[in-house]
Design a protein around this motif. Sequence first.
Motif, short mmCIF file in Angstrom:
data_model
loop_
_atom_site.label_atom_id
_atom_site.label_comp_id
_atom_site.label_asym_id
_atom_site.label_seq_id
_atom_site.Cartn_x
_atom_site.Cartn_y
_atom_site.Cartn_z
N THR A 12 0.84 -1.21 0.00
CA THR A 12 0.00 0.00 0.00
C THR A 12 0.87 1.26 0.00
O THR A 12 0.50 2.26 -0.64
CB THR A 12 -0.93 0.00 1.22
OG1 THR A 12 -0.17 -0.24 2.42
CG2 THR A 12 -1.99 -1.08 1.09
N LEU A 13 2.01 1.22 0.70
CA LEU A 13 2.90 2.38 0.69
C LEU A 13 3.46 2.61 -0.71
O LEU A 13 3.54 3.76 -1.17
CB LEU A 13 4.04 2.17 1.69
CG LEU A 13 5.06 3.30 1.79
CD1 LEU A 13 4.40 4.58 2.30
CD2 LEU A 13 6.22 2.91 2.70
N THR A 14 3.83 1.54 -1.39
CA THR A 14 4.31 1.67 -2.76
C THR A 14 3.24 2.26 -3.67
O THR A 14 3.53 3.10 -4.53
CB THR A 14 4.76 0.30 -3.30
OG1 THR A 14 5.83 -0.21 -2.49
CG2 THR A 14 5.23 0.40 -4.74
N THR A 15 2.00 1.84 -3.44
CA THR A 15 0.89 2.40 -4.22
C THR A 15 0.79 3.91 -4.03
O THR A 15 0.57 4.66 -4.99
CB THR A 15 -0.43 1.73 -3.80
OG1 THR A 15 -0.34 0.33 -4.02
CG2 THR A 15 -1.61 2.29 -4.60
N LEU A 16 0.96 4.36 -2.79
CA LEU A 16 0.91 5.80 -2.52
C LEU A 16 2.06 6.53 -3.21
O LEU A 16 1.87 7.63 -3.75
CB LEU A 16 0.94 6.03 -1.01
CG LEU A 16 -0.32 5.66 -0.23
CD1 LEU A 16 -0.08 5.77 1.27
CD2 LEU A 16 -1.49 6.55 -0.64
N TRP A 17 3.26 5.95 -3.18
CA TRP A 17 4.39 6.61 -3.82
C TRP A 17 4.21 6.68 -5.34
O TRP A 17 4.59 7.66 -5.98
CB TRP A 17 5.69 5.91 -3.47
CG TRP A 17 6.25 6.30 -2.14
CD1 TRP A 17 6.45 5.52 -1.04
CD2 TRP A 17 6.68 7.62 -1.76
NE1 TRP A 17 6.98 6.25 0.00
CE2 TRP A 17 7.14 7.55 -0.42
CE3 TRP A 17 6.74 8.85 -2.41
CZ2 TRP A 17 7.63 8.64 0.27
CZ3 TRP A 17 7.24 9.95 -1.73
CH2 TRP A 17 7.67 9.84 -0.40
N LEU A 18 3.64 5.62 -5.93
CA LEU A 18 3.38 5.65 -7.37
C LEU A 18 2.34 6.70 -7.71
O LEU A 18 2.41 7.36 -8.76
CB LEU A 18 2.93 4.26 -7.84
CG LEU A 18 4.01 3.17 -7.82
CD1 LEU A 18 3.40 1.82 -8.18
CD2 LEU A 18 5.16 3.53 -8.77
N ARG A 19 1.35 6.86 -6.85
CA ARG A 19 0.34 7.90 -7.07
C ARG A 19 0.99 9.28 -6.98
O ARG A 19 0.67 10.18 -7.77
CB ARG A 19 -0.77 7.75 -6.04
CG ARG A 19 -1.92 8.72 -6.26
CD ARG A 19 -3.00 8.59 -5.21
NE ARG A 19 -3.95 9.67 -5.34
CZ ARG A 19 -4.85 10.00 -4.41
NH1 ARG A 19 -4.93 9.29 -3.29
NH2 ARG A 19 -5.67 11.01 -4.60
N ALA A 20 1.92 9.45 -6.03
CA ALA A 20 2.63 10.72 -5.91
C ALA A 20 3.49 10.98 -7.14
O ALA A 20 3.58 12.12 -7.62
CB ALA A 20 3.49 10.72 -4.65
N ALA A 21 4.12 9.92 -7.67
CA ALA A 21 4.96 10.09 -8.86
C ALA A 21 4.14 10.55 -10.05
O ALA A 21 4.60 11.37 -10.86
CB ALA A 21 5.65 8.76 -9.18
N ARG A 22 2.91 10.07 -10.16
CA ARG A 22 2.05 10.47 -11.25
C ARG A 22 1.51 11.88 -11.09
O ARG A 22 1.34 12.62 -12.07
CB ARG A 22 0.88 9.49 -11.37
CG ARG A 22 -0.04 9.75 -12.56
CD ARG A 22 -1.21 8.79 -12.53
NE ARG A 22 -2.01 8.94 -11.32
CZ ARG A 22 -3.04 8.16 -10.99
NH1 ARG A 22 -3.36 7.14 -11.77
NH2 ARG A 22 -3.71 8.37 -9.88
N SER A 23 1.25 12.30 -9.85
CA SER A 23 0.58 13.58 -9.59
C SER A 23 1.54 14.73 -9.37
O SER A 23 1.14 15.90 -9.46
CB SER A 23 -0.34 13.45 -8.37
OG SER A 23 -1.29 12.43 -8.55
N THR A 46 10.59 2.06 -5.76
CA THR A 46 11.53 1.01 -6.14
C THR A 46 12.25 0.44 -4.92
O THR A 46 12.37 -0.78 -4.77
CB THR A 46 12.56 1.56 -7.14
OG1 THR A 46 11.88 2.06 -8.29
CG2 THR A 46 13.54 0.47 -7.56
N GLY A 47 12.72 1.33 -4.05
CA GLY A 47 13.45 0.88 -2.87
C GLY A 47 12.59 0.08 -1.91
O GLY A 47 13.02 -0.97 -1.40
N VAL A 48 11.38 0.56 -1.65
CA VAL A 48 10.47 -0.15 -0.74
C VAL A 48 10.13 -1.53 -1.29
O VAL A 48 10.15 -2.53 -0.56
CB VAL A 48 9.18 0.69 -0.52
CG1 VAL A 48 8.11 -0.14 0.17
CG2 VAL A 48 9.50 1.93 0.31
N THR A 49 9.83 -1.59 -2.59
CA THR A 49 9.48 -2.88 -3.20
C THR A 49 10.66 -3.85 -3.18
O THR A 49 10.50 -5.04 -2.85
CB THR A 49 9.01 -2.67 -4.65
OG1 THR A 49 7.89 -1.78 -4.65
CG2 THR A 49 8.60 -3.98 -5.28
#
Length: 356
Positions: free
Chosen positions: A128-139, A152-155
């Motif tokens: 879920t944290l990775t999902t949030l970071w990917l959303r931040a990367a897009r926005s 990438t690091g968290v995953t």
Amino acid sequence: MRSGSPALSLRGRDPREAHRTATTLECFFDLCFVIAVAQASACLNTAVTSGHWLTGALRFALVFFTIWWAWMNFTWFASAYDPDDVPYRLTVLVQIAGSLIPAAGVSSACEESDLRVVTLGYVVLRTTLTTLWLRAARSDPPRRRTALRFATGVTSCQVGWVGVLFLPVPARPPAIIALIVAEICVPVWAQSAGMTPWHPHHIAERYGLFVLIVLGESVAAAAAAVRGALNRDHDTAALYLLAAGGLLLVFALWWLYFARPAHTLLATSHQAHRRRFTWAYGHYLILASAAAEGAGLAAYAQLITGRTGAPPLSAGGAVTVPAAVFLITLWAVHVSGRTGGAGSNSLRFPRWRWQS
């Protein structure tokens, strides 16, 4: 408050935002970690009273790291990005559910080095944290590189934790140490591509709230041990002295931690990466020692009532060593890091005073 709003763009929040305080969702997130902290403290108490204090301390340090690291990852993300929209709320609620899974596996991790349940909970938390970071990367295009590095690091680290489960037992300790180092390096590597807009007052409040939770858990653990001992044949006077002394000790730890506002430190001298990371990471020892203090007080109560064969030196050390670690680390991150005026390299010891 942007309560229940539709999906918003996950832009970085203003680090100078006025009246930035912890949200009710963040407080709820913290409270759900209390269960895991209590379980870790109880396991340390069992290890001390059974005479396996060294092994117990090492396992406690590892388990508490997983608790603290999951909490800290979310705390810094939420300080930078928190739209409080429906997708964000649902994602955080899944994280809260994930935090309850490691709590269920703390006992097996501490007593049998069985990390399966803890790792499962970590998979939920980190996904879920990775999902949030990917959303931040897009926005947030200006910080896209930083957000992608975090994702990438968290995953990658999480894949490593899953891989540890398939290693033979003798090979696990070096792998765990390597993964802890990798986890610690991820924020440093990610932020080198661009700093996320964390809020000094918000971060200081979030850390302070978790300190309060851990100190409260220490009081609860010690009170439960003394209450149980009072129901048996024992030295009542010694137990009362232990209860009074333990309470005064926790009061002193609270007083010293909050004697100076941390947000002024974070907003001035600790804006630099090195000092900010030292302050943030140093809190692992502050929080872990505060949690261990409750286990030590509980172990000493059992020593007084003769319910443990542990030597008095071990039980006494379980009280004094965590207190010493707390005080030394607090001095290191709150006092020795304070500098004089601009360009001054000298260390100054502040005059501790009551903040109304």
